[in-house]
Design a protein around this motif. Structure first.
Motif, short mmCIF file in Angstrom:
data_model
loop_
_atom_site.label_atom_id
_atom_site.label_comp_id
_atom_site.label_asym_id
_atom_site.label_seq_id
_atom_site.Cartn_x
_atom_site.Cartn_y
_atom_site.Cartn_z
N LEU A 134 0.85 -1.17 0.00
CA LEU A 134 0.00 0.00 0.00
C LEU A 134 0.90 1.24 0.00
O LEU A 134 1.93 1.25 0.67
CB LEU A 134 -0.85 -0.02 1.28
N TYR A 161 -4.77 6.69 6.91
CA TYR A 161 -5.80 5.95 7.65
C TYR A 161 -5.32 5.46 9.01
O TYR A 161 -6.12 5.28 9.92
CB TYR A 161 -6.30 4.77 6.82
N GLY A 171 -11.56 -3.50 1.26
CA GLY A 171 -11.35 -2.09 1.59
C GLY A 171 -12.46 -1.63 2.52
O GLY A 171 -12.87 -0.47 2.49
N GLY A 222 -12.49 -0.98 5.55
CA GLY A 222 -12.13 -0.01 6.58
C GLY A 222 -12.51 -0.52 7.97
O GLY A 222 -12.36 -1.71 8.27
N HIS A 269 -19.93 -0.36 7.08
CA HIS A 269 -20.94 -1.06 6.27
C HIS A 269 -21.11 -2.50 6.75
O HIS A 269 -22.23 -3.03 6.74
CB HIS A 269 -20.56 -1.02 4.80
N ASP A 302 -8.83 -5.45 4.56
CA ASP A 302 -8.31 -4.08 4.46
C ASP A 302 -6.81 -4.13 4.74
O ASP A 302 -6.36 -4.95 5.55
CB ASP A 302 -9.02 -3.16 5.46
N PRO A 303 -6.03 -3.25 4.11
CA PRO A 303 -4.58 -3.29 4.34
C PRO A 303 -4.12 -2.51 5.57
O PRO A 303 -2.94 -2.55 5.90
CB PRO A 303 -4.01 -2.65 3.07
N VAL A 304 -5.02 -1.80 6.24
CA VAL A 304 -4.62 -0.92 7.35
C VAL A 304 -4.89 -1.63 8.69
O VAL A 304 -6.05 -1.91 9.03
CB VAL A 304 -5.39 0.42 7.27
N HIS A 317 -7.68 -0.42 10.95
CA HIS A 317 -9.04 -0.73 10.49
C HIS A 317 -9.42 -2.17 10.84
O HIS A 317 -10.57 -2.44 11.21
CB HIS A 317 -9.15 -0.52 8.97
N ASP A 355 -5.15 -7.09 0.49
CA ASP A 355 -5.13 -6.06 -0.55
C ASP A 355 -6.08 -6.47 -1.66
O ASP A 355 -6.13 -7.64 -2.05
CB ASP A 355 -3.70 -5.92 -1.09
N ALA A 356 -6.81 -5.49 -2.19
CA ALA A 356 -7.80 -5.76 -3.24
C ALA A 356 -7.17 -6.41 -4.46
O ALA A 356 -7.85 -7.12 -5.21
CB ALA A 356 -8.47 -4.45 -3.64
N LEU A 361 -15.63 -0.59 -1.90
CA LEU A 361 -16.04 0.79 -1.60
C LEU A 361 -14.83 1.55 -1.06
O LEU A 361 -14.77 1.88 0.13
CB LEU A 361 -17.20 0.79 -0.60
N TYR A 393 -10.35 4.12 -5.90
CA TYR A 393 -9.79 5.47 -6.00
C TYR A 393 -8.41 5.58 -5.37
O TYR A 393 -7.67 6.51 -5.66
CB TYR A 393 -10.75 6.56 -5.48
#
Ligand SMILES: C[S@@+](CC[C@H](N)C(=O)[O-])C[C@H]1O[C@@H](n2cnc3c(N)ncnc32)[C@H](O)[C@@H]1O
Length: 273
Positions: free
Chosen positions: A8, A16, A58, A60, A64, A79-81, A84, A100-101, A117, A121
């Motif tokens: 990342l 983040y 992703g 987070g 959701h 998620d990579p963080v 999160h 990772d996506a 989501l 980006y």
């Protein structure tokens, strides 16, 4: 391991992990709440009924994931963080793992729904976005549903006009650069990021093999006015008449593709054949 092969960007990790608190983003401001409410209503309209298996890539801190689990879905979050993942693991029923996506650990054809989501980006190179979309395709069962978000190419123009920043020459130059390059320069309260047009988000999704990709404007045409009014007045505008008007406007705008360009986020919903 996933995170080693596709590192990342350091600035995304720092953003983040320590600069912002993503867990509060969709509840602490009126435009954040607008994004949440509209994302919920669009997903509830198209998701298969519960119980179905959702991979939230992703995802987070699990904002959701929480309501999807309450709705009866099984949710696995990637998620990579690390911050999160710790936060998502506090959501009852949510299984969360680092990843990772671009390289998902999930087996082929193992989920009914994949949410993307956020990752698109944050992936500036087209090859990385394609990789994330083909990974989503791979882990979906035939007939499964993808919901993928992009940030609108024009979002910065509307936001910084409404916030009365555009008269500053440096801001004007920065926004002109984003409009031309589609890459957010990471200088104004965000990271470097790729901003999509609606057509491009649809094309990238279909290029990865998905069919019937439809694109929706998430916040509709008046989110920047709502955000600016909240900042000017210092009042929380969640659930006020102005908030309700902005929500109604987002719904009213849906049949008119010209208005897609005015939303802050775009959401594509598509199917794996
Ligand atoms: C703005 S947050 C959105 C979080 C949540 N999905 C939502 O819609 O509220 C963007 C998320 O994308 C994640 N992300 C960034 N790059 C990623 C990548 N390459 N793979 C997976 N997730 C990524 C970030 O860690 C962050 O959690």
């Amino acid at each position: 391991m996933t995170v080693e092969r596709f590192a990342l960007a350091a600035e995304v990790m720092a953003f983040y992990q320590s600069t912002i608190t993503e867990a509060d983003r969709l509840s602490s401001s009126a435009d954040g709440r607008l994004e949440l409410v509209r994302t919920q209503e669009l997903l509830r309209r198209y998701l298969p009924g519960p119980p179905a298996e959702v991979l939230d890539v992703g995802g987070g801190p699990g904002v959701h994931a929480r309501w999807l689990i309450e709705d009866g879905y099984t949710v696995r979050l990637v998620d990579p963080v690390p911050r999160h993942i710790e936060q998502a693991r506090q959501v009852p029923g949510c299984v969360a793992e680092l990843g990772d996506a671009r390289q998902l650990a999930a087996p082929d054809a193992s989920f009914d729904v994949v949410l993307l989501l956020g990752p698109l980006y944050h992936l500036i190179d087209a090859a990385d976005r394609h990789r994330a979309l083909t990974e989503a395709y791979r882990v979906l069962r035939p007939g499964g549903l993808l919901a993928a978000a992009g940030i609108n190419r024009y979002a910065s123009l509307f936001e910084h006009t409404a916030l009365a920043h555009l008269h500053r020459e440096s801001v004007e130059r920065s926004i002109t650069g984003i409009l031309k390059s589609r890459v957010h320069d990471g200088k104004k309260s965000f990271t470097a990021a790729y901003f999509h047009s609606a057509d491009e988000l649809r094309d990238e999704t279909e290029h990865a093999g998905f069919r019937q990709a439809r694109v929706f404007g998430v916040e509709g045409p008046t989110w920047a006015m709502l955000k600016a009014t909240e900042q000017y007045t210092g009042d929380c505008l969640i659930d006020t008449p102005l908030f309700q008007s902005a929500l109604t406007a987002a719904r009213m705008a849906e049949p008119y593709p010209e208005l897609l360009a005015a939303s802050s986020h775009l959401l594509t919903i598509a199917q794996r054949p």
